[in-house]
Motif scaffolding. Structure first.
Motif, PDB file in Angstrom:
ATOM      1  N   MET A 175       0.792  -1.205   0.059  1.00 49.53           N
ATOM      2  CA  MET A 175      -0.052  -0.064   0.026  1.00 49.53           C
ATOM      3  C   MET A 175       0.710   1.299  -0.062  1.00 49.53           C
ATOM      4  SD  MET A 175      -3.349   0.254   2.035  1.00 49.53           S
ATOM      5  CE  MET A 175      -4.482   1.489   2.348  1.00 49.53           C
ATOM      6  N   VAL A 176       1.836   1.177   0.681  1.00 50.09           N
ATOM      7  CA  VAL A 176       2.958   2.515   0.818  1.00 50.09           C
ATOM      8  C   VAL A 176       3.458   2.564  -0.633  1.00 50.09           C
ATOM      9  CG1 VAL A 176       5.189   3.271   1.768  1.00 50.09           C
ATOM     10  CG2 VAL A 176       3.341   2.001   3.374  1.00 50.09           C
ATOM     11  N   ALA A 177       4.027   1.354  -1.276  1.00 49.91           N
ATOM     12  CA  ALA A 177       4.428   1.340  -2.596  1.00 49.91           C
ATOM     13  C   ALA A 177       3.612   2.002  -3.530  1.00 49.91           C
ATOM     14  CB  ALA A 177       4.962  -0.024  -2.933  1.00 49.91           C
ATOM     15  N   ALA A 178       2.254   1.695  -3.723  1.00 51.02           N
ATOM     16  CA  ALA A 178       1.301   1.942  -4.610  1.00 51.02           C
ATOM     17  C   ALA A 178       0.992   3.622  -4.286  1.00 51.02           C
ATOM     18  CB  ALA A 178       0.069   1.452  -4.232  1.00 51.02           C
ATOM     19  N   ALA A 179       0.996   3.933  -2.891  1.00 54.91           N
ATOM     20  CA  ALA A 179       0.959   5.520  -2.647  1.00 54.91           C
ATOM     21  C   ALA A 179       2.256   6.387  -2.973  1.00 54.91           C
ATOM     22  CB  ALA A 179       0.556   5.821  -1.333  1.00 54.91           C
ATOM     23  N   SER A 180       3.256   5.819  -3.087  1.00 53.27           N
ATOM     24  CA  SER A 180       4.593   6.698  -3.292  1.00 53.27           C
ATOM     25  C   SER A 180       4.572   6.643  -4.984  1.00 53.27           C
ATOM     26  CB  SER A 180       5.653   6.033  -2.826  1.00 53.27           C
ATOM     27  OG  SER A 180       5.748   4.453  -3.232  1.00 53.27           O
TER      28      SER A 180
END
Length: 146
Positions: A1-6
């Motif tokens: 989820m953090v990777a998708a947001a970044s």
């Protein structure tokens, strides 16, 4: 989820910092080109209408002083408030100084006194007056055909 947001943040930053300014500047340039094209067409139409106007074949005011002719014609053209110096230099020559004069009106007046009164501009010095379309001008007129 953090990777998708970044990834979304990176895409948004690329759009906001790189692509969006390029597209908006391209639109502004296209609008400027359209404005300049419209201005060019208008200027060409004005030039064509001035060329098609019949020229006066008979000179007027040959019996009048150059100073009188200049005074009368600048008043008729609305240039008298801008005429700061009207200095005769012999019988057939006069030195004029216009300040903050409208360029188009001054050029039209110079053509009128040339065609109608035989007054030729033998020298001129023109500078911008600060506001668009306004000039400071020193001009020497000489009567031909007298």
């Amino acid at each position: 989820m953090v990777a998708a947001a970044s990834v979304l943040i990176v895409i948004a930053l690329i759009w906001l910092l790189l692509l969006n300014p390029l597209y908006s500047s391209q639109e502004q340039l296209a609008q400027r080109v359209n404005g300049k094209s419209t201005l060019l067409v208008e200027l060409q139409q004005r030039a064509a209408s001035r060329v098609s106007q019949p020229a006066t074949s008979k000179l007027q005011g040959l019996d009048q002083s150059i100073v009188v002719v200049i005074d009368r014609t600048t008043r008729l053209r609305g240039l008298s408030p801008y005429l700061k110096r009207n200095q005769p230099d012999g019988n057939n020559t006069v030195r004029l100084r216009f300040e903050n004069a409208p360029f188009d009106d001054l050029v039209t007046w110079l053509n009128e006194v040339k065609v109608g009164y035989g007054l030729n501009a033998t020298s001129a010095s023109i500078d911008l007056a600060g506001s668009p379309g306004r000039i400071n001008c020193s001009v020497v007129l000489e009567r031909s055909g007298a």
